[in-house]
Design a protein around this motif. Sequence first.
Motif, PDB file in Angstrom:
ATOM      1  N   LYS A 116      16.198  -6.834 -25.251  1.00  0.00           N
ATOM      2  CA  LYS A 116      16.108  -5.874 -24.152  1.00  0.00           C
ATOM      3  C   LYS A 116      17.502  -5.289 -23.903  1.00  0.00           C
ATOM      4  O   LYS A 116      18.491  -6.019 -23.856  1.00  0.00           O
ATOM      5  N   ASN A 129       5.640   3.513 -19.241  1.00  0.00           N
ATOM      6  CA  ASN A 129       5.851   3.479 -20.695  1.00  0.00           C
ATOM      7  C   ASN A 129       7.194   4.135 -21.053  1.00  0.00           C
ATOM      8  O   ASN A 129       7.948   3.635 -21.902  1.00  0.00           O
ATOM      9  N   ASP A 166       9.908   1.700 -20.121  1.00  0.00           N
ATOM     10  CA  ASP A 166       9.929   0.586 -21.091  1.00  0.00           C
ATOM     11  C   ASP A 166      10.784   0.972 -22.300  1.00  0.00           C
ATOM     12  O   ASP A 166      11.612   0.191 -22.767  1.00  0.00           O
TER      13      ASP A 166
END
Length: 502
Positions: free
Chosen positions: A3, A378, A381
């Motif tokens: 991440k 989305n 993300d």
Amino acid sequence: MPKITRRTFVGQSLAAAGAVTLVSGAARSIAANDKIGIAVVGAGGRGGSHIGAWLKDSRTEIMYVVDVDEAAGNKRCDAIAEEQANRPTFVTDMRRAFDDKSVNAISTATPNHWHALCGVWAMQAGKDAYIEKPICHEIAEGSALVAAAKKYKRVCQTGTQCRSNPAIQNAVKFMAEGGIGDVKFARGLCYKRRKSIGSLGDYPVPAGVDFNLWSGPAPYSQPRLTRERFHYDWHWQRLYGNGDSGNQGPHQTDISRWGLGIDTHPVSVISYGGRLGYQAERKDPTYVDAGDTANTQVSIYDYGDKCIVFETRGLEIKPSADEELNRLFGSTKGNKVGVVFYGSDGYLVQKTYTNCVAFDKDFNEIKTFEGGGNHFGNFLDVCESRNMDDLNADSRVGHLSAGLSHLGNISYYLGENNKVSREEAANTLAGIKSLDNNKESLDRTLQHLRDNDVDLATYPISMGPLLKFDPDKEVFPESPEATAMVTREYREGFVCPKAADV
Ligand SMILES: NC(=O)c1ccc[n+]([C@@H]2O[C@H](COP(=O)([O-])OP(=O)(O)OC[C@H]3O[C@@H](n4cnc5c(N)ncnc54)[C@H](O)[C@@H]3O)[C@@H](O)[C@H]2O)c1
């Protein structure tokens, strides 16, 4: 992939920003608690939905609201201040926000003529970009966005939110797995009542609006309008909007293309229709509405072995329109906005953004698909992960789907003065390759106009030319005048670069 923290993310943004020169300005402190700093550009109706989505997601902080309408922008900032710790900065020129290092991503809901330039500037400045549909006003602008996203390694999400909805995702998967047999044809529908926007005239721009900035890439001569209502109704003036084929259309053309598994432009297009019915609606034969986009339009897109037809109807939908569609949509009248896929074993209908239904050949329901998703989520993300494959509607998706409205409009605009009778239209369509029954669609369209008291002898439809299109070069090989319409003439200071020059 690990991440990516906001700090890494900012570093990447700055690296991309180093590649270009933009207006300078003082950098603000970064957003609180390692959040993704957002600038919302265009704070009208849809901009309000963007703001709502960012406020709901704890990963973001809205750093800026940009709007050329001071009252609209400040009102949004006041409302945001009630819900997040800091009141965003309000600016009228998006470049000020793009120059601020505290902004990591922008989301834009300006009128269509600004989408691409806003996106290109933002990505050049190192920002990720969520861009409303249609992501461009011209075909060449879509290519520029695709090139900018690639060059600056930016996340560029198109605002076709259906792409993140399980209802549509699962319906598309069902068709890909053969759920309704072989599917080669889709019909997108925008049967959505649109009343006249008022007389063509000379109207003032509201106080507190920077109309030079509002006009941006579109022509600007003086701060006057030819339409009565400043906001929203620009959709129906072609310098700024793209009619309903480019307003509602990009949702349904996108779903059509997605469901058919098409990842390219069509090889030809033809479009017919008109802006009709408002004289009857106003009971005034001399009435001239201020809009100049079609309110009634059928565009036929040929992909070689597959075909999409997109139909726009802005007048009232009366029961007589289409028996098959009435059965599939379960109603005889009222708005019908969706897509019908015609398979060898049945039909699949996208009825709403969160509901699709598959039917067998006898119109028996065989499966339903439900559920909404989070398209803004989305985007975030992928802003964090940098894994572009996870993005549900990248710039190429947006470009190909917006391109359908632009291609249809180019044919329609070129044929605008070619007024035709039913017989002339039918003769032209008889020679057009299509998986639709062109004559039946024409007759239903004409019946719809007659149902709305359109006197077709006095107000005939227009027939655009059949245009061959080169999907790779994005030119019309046999029509220089159509190729000229792939882009527009820009004003100095507001030039959207070509793909090669981003
Ligand atoms: N995804 C969806 O479902 C959906 C729904 C509605 C609208 N939209 C899209 O959102 C866009 C906006 O639609 P809307 O209904 O909110 O229009 P609108 O006219 O209500 O709002 C547009 C706003 O942008 C502002 N603006 C204009 N130029 C600007 C500039 N250069 N910089 C900053 N602000 C600027 C205007 O002042 C206005 O406040 C359209 O492109 C539309 O297609 C998408």
